[in-house]
Each structure stands twice: as structure tokens, then as C-alpha cells.
Enzyme design. Structure first.
Site, short mmCIF file in Angstrom:
data_model
loop_
_atom_site.label_atom_id
_atom_site.label_comp_id
_atom_site.label_asym_id
_atom_site.label_seq_id
_atom_site.Cartn_x
_atom_site.Cartn_y
_atom_site.Cartn_z
CB SER A 14 -4.20 7.26 0.68
OG SER A 14 -4.14 7.26 -0.74
CB SER A 23 -3.84 6.10 -4.70
OG SER A 23 -3.41 5.53 -5.93
CG ASP A 24 -2.58 0.13 -1.82
OD1 ASP A 24 -1.85 -0.32 -2.73
OD2 ASP A 24 -2.79 -0.49 -0.77
CD1 TRP A 25 -0.18 -0.70 -8.64
CD2 TRP A 25 0.24 0.74 -6.99
NE1 TRP A 25 1.02 -0.09 -8.91
CE2 TRP A 25 1.30 0.79 -7.92
CE3 TRP A 25 0.29 1.56 -5.88
CZ2 TRP A 25 2.41 1.63 -7.76
CZ3 TRP A 25 1.39 2.41 -5.71
CH2 TRP A 25 2.43 2.43 -6.65
CB ALA A 66 -6.71 2.68 -3.35
#
Length: 782
Positions: free
Chosen positions: A224, A257-259, A261
Site C-alpha cells: 500500500s 505498508s510502504d515504509w 506509511a
């Protein structure tokens, strides 16, 4: 960990404490999932890798403490490509393949699969279980800082190349993470600016590539995105992650998740983000409090835990410790991918390929010939195992009878730009051909930045123009994250678009220049003449934390077609050293009905003098559709190798969705057009043959009629006129001709039906009686 069934996973989750569940759904350090030793659950390792495996020994091998993880993460994101080996400690050498911006120009499913397999081999060698790629966000604007990571402005290319890369990785035991879901199209305030996109554009453009890749590739994870979508952060967007991804598309893998995010960890878990990366003690504490306090439904928690366990089990079952990775073989593959992806944009008077005997004096200008730009900047940056230098490879190709000189050109460090240009002009005076290596202005570029210009590095436009004006034979070699402006375009002899070609780019460029490789790449994005021609330019980059995607479904070539704007180079354009003819187009159906597919057959013939590859593009063009649609849209493609004089007949399959558009009023894909024109083409502006097929429109329930409905809606009902005529004749004792005359007057009005009718009949017809007639008409449709 031996559990491998749903029941086993459920039993394991049932044994977990609330704290262990919170741990499992959170990262461990920067790059690992949490291990739970009490239950025998190991961790798995992941790292960045859209086009190469980035393994930082200082970050991965130094332990799992998160004390310095934020500093390390920010250093990683902000690094520049030429700092890959030093910015964040020691990084293991790996193959730096062509970036997405060039791989997309290959239109080659087989090459994408082979690249995925090579990435998997290097992951297995390093002990990496999950590679964070591919990225397939739509290249909506060439200014986007991460455009270099992505394939295309079209969802068909995005989906098919991504699926091939995913299969290449996962068939060889390494998981993929399809990213960034969704609408991650700008780096400007990327964690706070909402991508505001209407649902039709989402369905037809921005989500369609993900849907296609998931259907064909079944990635183990989906990532995401940072940005909000229509006001709700992607990591917390239940419509995106649950309604669309899981319920409508049937995706059963893990969402990560993106880091950093995630803003609200409990909300993100409820919405559908299973795994929070990287480790964050505050977010983990938020999650634990919500679990212990009953703030999240238990089945939601346990389902996410099962998905993490399923990923861990799958990764551990497929790991192959000690697997050797043949980096030399991968370097050869990197060269091949680049060579088959480079796009020959212009080639006047057969300026290319070069003939060393006919052009024995070659001047190579530009720093990019000796210090090539092979990749973009940011978290995807790879420490290349080796790098082919273009000038060195050109010298090897030219041979001993050719005189080749190199001249640097950098007016940034020169006080007198005119003097620098004159120096090059003097050197070029006795040369047969000048190769100018140039690149885009770097003031803002890469992850964390969007470009603010499409211009070349300072002084390069003037240099190229001066060389052309002096009568030199000029070949321009472009390295760039996306398109650049080319004010000198029609004055030079040839132009190569190399984008970011990876570590084998130098050899690939030399092969194309000297004809050892017949160029066969084609643009996967349109190239505008100027920055102001970019679709959506008037609403870019947004205001007050909202970026409105004002062009709707008219992205890329769809916009240029709609506005009748001539781009510098159209989508799908790419020249060859040979020629191809298109013959005998046929379609196995005369009419397209709801739910039906069809097969398009065409013969491609190499009519030139050498072997080559042609990328056949199939477009569908609706005739009088129910809603306004793009003039034409790519729906299928095929890359065909042909020897000199050879012909091949290919079949291209069109599925039911290829004829449909998304109707928001019906919340569904619909077939609604008078007919379709099927076009086979060499580019979106080079249509070679076409055929018409009729369309059997879907039958939709008519809209409910009321006394307030417009006359046009009332009379669209096939039985309305006769019913109303009969009513007026009986109620008002009129002749049929008199009733028809009144209805003809009502028909012309833009007001409500009853308001208009009452002007002609007064109050002699109660509204309730007209409502009863309309209700009977409504019932005929039920």
C-alpha cells in the site's frame, strides 16, 4: 515452523498472546518480519529491488535494533544513484538491470520473466525472501520523481510486464511485492497530498494495471502507498484494500505498508494493511492497545496474522541457502534487455547504423559517454556488479581503422559556455559523425522530488543546435528518467532514447549504434513537445493537500488523441533498421455481444534487408459509445521476430473487458457502443490496418420515470408516447392528432414533464393521474 494449512495456521494464531500478535503484524528492524521463538515462527528478510537487489550489510546484518532505523531509512531514500556504494554503508554488488522506464519499452514478456528469475537467483544467494517490486504506478506525468521505476502510461503494459516479472521471481522461490497501491504519481508532499481521482479513471487506468498483474501473476504481497486516495490514506483505505482488492478481485495474499506509511495503525489493520513496515515501537504500542482493548475485531486481527504466517511459511519453504548467482550471466542478460528496449526515435537518411569504414572519424561528446547514468535515485538504487562504459564499447565496435575521440562537455563548471561550445565545434570540424551523450537537468530528480523541467543539462541544447547548424552529422544519445524537450529534434540526424539502461547499457548502446542490434524498443509513454502539453498540467502538482487528476481517463496518448495534439513522439513509436508490412487482418466475429471474446489475426512481414523484431499493437476504437471514451485504447500486443523476407501470422485475443467501460452510475463494467473499429498498428499514430465489428449493446433497465423527469427521458421509453397519447385522448376527449400535437410541444421543453404539460392543458389533468401512467410504464421494465 511446519504448519502449512489454514487449520494449522488458525491453531497457531490461537496460541498467540496479544503482544505476540502485535509483534507478528509489525516489522522487526528495517527489513525483517518478527520471529516468535516460543512458537517456532521464524522471521523472513525483505529488501528493495524494482530492478536490482539492494542488500545493505550494515542495515541487514548489524542486528534488528530500531534505534537508528529512521536515520538509516532516510539516508537510503535520499541517496543519489552515484552514491550507491557509500551512502548507507557497504552494499553487496548485484546486477543493476534496466530501470522500469526502459524495460517498459521492451514490450517483451519473456525478457521480463527472465529478469525476474535472475533477481530471484540473486535474492536466494543473499538470503532474501521477498523483493519489494515491481512498481507499476501509471506514468501519468513525466515529471514524477519515481517515473523511472515504472513501466508505462498504459495499464496493459503495466499489468503484463509486472505479471511476467512476478512469475519469474516466484517460480524461483522469491516473493514479489506489487507496488505502490495506488495512485503514487507524485513525490511532492507524497505522504499528505491526496490523489483525487474519479472512480471511472481509477477503474479504467490506475487500478487496471494492478488488477491485471494480480490476476496473471498472483504476487505474494501487495504494498500500500504513502499517499491518500480521495482523502483517505492508502494504508487506511478500506474501499481500496478490502472492497476492491480482496472482495472484488479475490486477492488472498498479504498487504504490506510502504515504509513508515501508516498514520493510524489500528485503522490501517481494520482497512486491510496486514503488515506494518518497518518496526515502529509507537505504532506497535497503538496496535497492542487496540487488540487488548477490543478496538479491532478479533477475526480481522487473526486473519492478518494467518496471512503473515502463510507468507513466512511460503518463503521458508522455497528458500535455497547457498544458491549461486551467476552475475556474469546476469550481466549478459542486462545487456540484452537494454539492447532490445532502447528506442530509435529518429533516423534521417539512414544515419544509423554507423559504418566504421564509411565514417572513420567519430567524435564522442559528453560526460555520459565515460560516466554513464544507468539508474535513478532513491530506495531502488542498486550497487552495480559492473558497468559497461559506452565510450569503451564504442571503441571496441569501431575497430582499429576508425579514429575515435572523446570530449567532455560541462558548462556548469565553465565560465564561458560559448567558448566551450566553440571548442567542440572546432574538434568536430573534421569528423564524419558526432555522438552527443546528454541527459536531463538534475536539479530535482529521483525519489522525494518531482522534476520541475523537461530541459537537458545546461548548455546541451545549445551545443546540439550549434553542431547541427554547422552541418555536422549529429546522433543524440539520451539518458533520462522520462521524456525531455528536444528543441533541436528536426535538425539532428538520429536520436536514441536510452532512459536508464542499467549496468549493461554501454554495450547495448554500442550494439545499436553499429547495427549489431537492430533496435526494437518502442515508447511506452508519449513524449510531449513541451512541458505545457502534459495532460493534467493545469492542475499539477495540486494545492492545499489535494491533487486533482483533472484529465480523468484521458491519460497519456488518450489525451493527445482527444485534443488532436501532435506529440514529439507518440505512444508506441520506435524505428527499426528494417521495414515491416501488415497484411490480411481478420476477426473471427462480425458482432461483439456481452460476455464474448474474439480473436484478431494479422500477418506481419519483414520487407527490409535485415532481421528484426516488430511490436504489433492492437487498439480498440469505440463508435458512438454510451459514455465519452478515449478515441482508441491499447488492448493487446505481441513482439514478433522476423528474418529478412519472413512473414508470420499472429493471433491476438480480445476479452470481454477490452470492449467495456466502467459506468459509475451502474457501478459496473458495461458494453455500450454502436460498433468497434479494431486497429493493428505500429504506434498509436501509425495505424496499419483496421476492421469494423458491430456491437450488440447491453440492455439496461430504463431510469424510473416521474412527473418531474425531463421530457427527453420520458420519451426515451419505447412505450411512453403511445401510453400518453391514449391517456390524453381519453381524459380530454381529444383526437389522436390533437394529442400528438400537444405531446410534440411538450417534447421540445427542457423543464419537467408535468410542468410543461400543464402549460398546454392547464389543471384539467391532475399530476397524480400522470404519475399513475408513468408508474405503469416503470412496471413494464421490472
Amino acid at each position: 515452523m511446519v504448519q502449512d494449512t489454514h487449520d494449522d495456521m488458525t491453531l497457531l494464531v490461537d496460541q498467540m498472546t496479544a503482544a505476540e500478535k502485535a509483534d507478528l503484524l509489525s516489522g522487526q528492524g528495517l527489513w525483517k518480519t518478527a520471529a516468535i521463538e516460543r512458537l517456532g515462527i521464524p522471521s523472513i528478510l525483505m529488501t528493495d529491488g524494482a530492478y536490482g537487489v539492494r542488500y545493505s550489510t550494515t542495515q541487514i546484518n548489524a542486528g534488528d535494533s530500531d534505534d537508528n532505523s529512521l536515520q538509516g531509512f532516510l539516508a537510503l531514500v535520499n541517496q543519489q544513484a552515484d552514491e550507491a556504494g557509500t551512502m548507507f554503508g557497504t552494499t553487496r554488488p548485484a546486477t543493476c538491470f534496466p530501470n522500469g522506464n526502459l524495460l517498459g519499452c521492451s514490450w517483451d514478456i519473456d525478457l521480463a520473466y527472465r529478469m525476474g528469475a535472475a533477481l530471484a537467483a540473486e535474492c536466494q544467494n543473499f538470503g532474501v525472501h521477498l523483493l519489494l517490486g515491481p512498481g507499476i504506478n501509471t506514468r501519468r506525468t513525466p515529471l514524477a520523481g519515481r517515473a523511472y521505476e515504472y513501466y508505462s502510461e498504459d495499464p496493459i503494459i503495466n499489468g503484463d510486464l509486472a505479471a511476467a516479472l512476478i512469475c519469474g521471481m516466484q517460480d524461483n522461490g522469491v516473493g514479489a511485492s506489487l507496488k505502490h497501491f495506488a495512485c503514487n504519481n507524485s513525490e511532492i508532499e507524497r505522504t499528505t497530498t491526496s490523489s483525487d481521482v474519479d472512480e471511472r479513471a481509477l477503474r479504467e487506468i490506475y487500478l487496471a494495471g494492478f488488477e491485471r498483474a494480480i490476476e496473471k501473476g498472483r504476487p505474494w504481497t501487495v504494498m500500500s502507498a504513502y499517499n491518500p486516495v480521495n482523502g483517505i490514506h492508502a494504508t487506511q483505505n478500506a474501499w481500496l484494500l478490502t472492497t476492491v482488492l480482496r472482495e472484488q478481485w479475490g486477492y488472498d495474499g498479504l498487504v504490506v505498508s510502504d515504509w513508515h506509511a501508516i498514520r493510524d495503525r489500528p485503522a490501517s489493520l481494520t482497512a486491510g494493511t496486514d503488515l506494518d513496515m518497518p518496526e515502529s515501537k509507537p505504532r506497535k504500542a497503538q496496535l497492542l492497545t487496540a487488540i487488548e482493548g477490543g478496538g479491532i475485531d478479533r477475526e480481522t486481527i487473526d486473519a492478518s496474522c494467518r496471512r503473515v504466517l502463510d507468507l513466512v511459511q511460503r518463503c521458508k519453504a522455497n528458500e535455497k541457502p547457498g544458491t549461486p548467482a551467476d552475475l556474469e550471466d546476469h550481466h549478459v542478460l542486462s545487456r540484452q534487455i537494454a539492447a532490445e528496449s532502447i528506442v530509435l526515435l529518429r533516423n534521417e537518411n539512414a544515419a544509423l547504423p554507423l559504418d566504421a569504414s564509411a565514417s572513420p572519424r567519430i567524435l564522442v561528446v559528453g560526460n555520459g559517454a565515460v560516466a554513464p547514468v544507468i539508474q535513478g535515485s532513491g530506495s531502488a538504487t542498486t550497487n552495480p556488479y559492473r558497468v559497461d562504459i559506452p565510450f569503451e564499447q564504442i571503441c571496441k565496435r569501431a575497430g582499429e581503422h576508425c579514429t575515435i575521440r572523446h570530449m567532455p562537455f560541462d558548462v556548469e563548471t565553465t565560465a564561458d559556455a560559448a567558448s566551450a561550445i566553440n571548442t567542440v565545434l572546432h574538434a568536430a570540424a573534421d569528423c564524419d559523425v558526432v555522438l552527443v551523450f546528454t541527459e536531463n537537468e538534475k536539479s530535482r530528480n529521483g525519489e522525494g522530488n518531482d522534476r520541475d523541467t523537461l530541459k537537458l543539462v545546461k548548455g546541451h541544447d545549445d551545443l546540439i543546435g550549434a553542431l547541427a547548424a554547422a552541418g555536422r552529422r549529429v546522433v543524440v544519445v539520451l539518458s533520462m528518467p522520462d521524456t525531455v524537450e528536444m528543441p533541436w529534434l528536426h535538425k539532428v540526424d538520429a536520436v536514441l532514447a536510452c532512459f536508464f539502461p542499467g549496468q549493461g547499457g554501454g554495450e547495448a548502446i554500442a550494439r545499436v549504434l553499429f547495427g549489431d542490434q537492430n533496435p526494437c524498443g518502442k515508447l511506452s509513454t508519449s513524449m510531449p513537445v513541451r512541458i505545457e502539453d502534459i495532460p493534467g498540467w493545469h492542475t499539477y502538482p495540486g494545492e492545499h493537500d489535494h491533487h486533482i487528476y483533472s484529465e480523468g481517463v484521458f491519460v497519456g496518448y488518450r489525451y493527445y488523441d482527444l485534443k488532436a495534439i501532435a506529440p514529439a513522439f507518440p505512444f508506441g513509436h520506435g524505428l527499426s533498421y528494417t521495414d515491416f508490412s501488415y497484411e490480411n487482418l481478420s476477426i473471427n466475429r462480425e458482432t461483439i455481444a456481452p460476455g464474448e471474446s474474439c480473436t484478431v489475426t494479422v500477418t506481419i512481414r519483414n520487407t527490409g534487408k535485415i532481421a528484426g523484431k516488430e511490436i504489433v499493437q492492437l487498439y480498440v476504437r469505440p463508435v458512438r459509445p454510451g459514455l465519452k471514451r478515449p478515441i482508441r485504447e491499447l488492448k493487446a500486443f505481441s513482439k514478433v521476430h522476423l528474418e529478412r523476407g519472413e512473414a508470420k501470422t499472429i493471433d491476438l485475443l480480445l476479452h470481454p473487458r477490452d470492449f467495456q467501460h466502467f459506468d459509475v452510475s451502474r457501478s459496473n463494467w458495461v458494453l455500450d457502443a454502436e460498433a468497434f473499429i479494431i486497429e493493428v498498428a505500429s504506434s498509436s499514430r501509425d495505424i496499419r490496418q483496421s476492421r469494423n465489428v458491430a456491437c450488440e449493446r447491453q440492455v439496461f433497465p430504463l431510469k424510473k420515470l416521474s412527473t418531474r423527469s425531463s421530457p427527453s427521458l420520458i420519451f426515451s421509453h419505447p412505450q411512453a408516447e403511445n401510453a400518453l397519447k391514449s391517456f390524453l385522448v381519453a381524459k380530454l376527449l381529444l383526437s389522436k392528432e390533437e394529442a400528438v400535437a400537444i405531446l410534440d410541444q411538450v417534447r421540445k421543453s427542457f423543464l419537467g414533464f408535468y410542468d410543461t404539460l400543464s402549460w398546454y392543458v392547464g389543471d384539467s389533468v391532475p399530476e397524480a393521474e400522470i404519475a399513475a401512467v408513468l408508474d405503469e410504464l416503470n412496471q413494464t421494465e421490472e
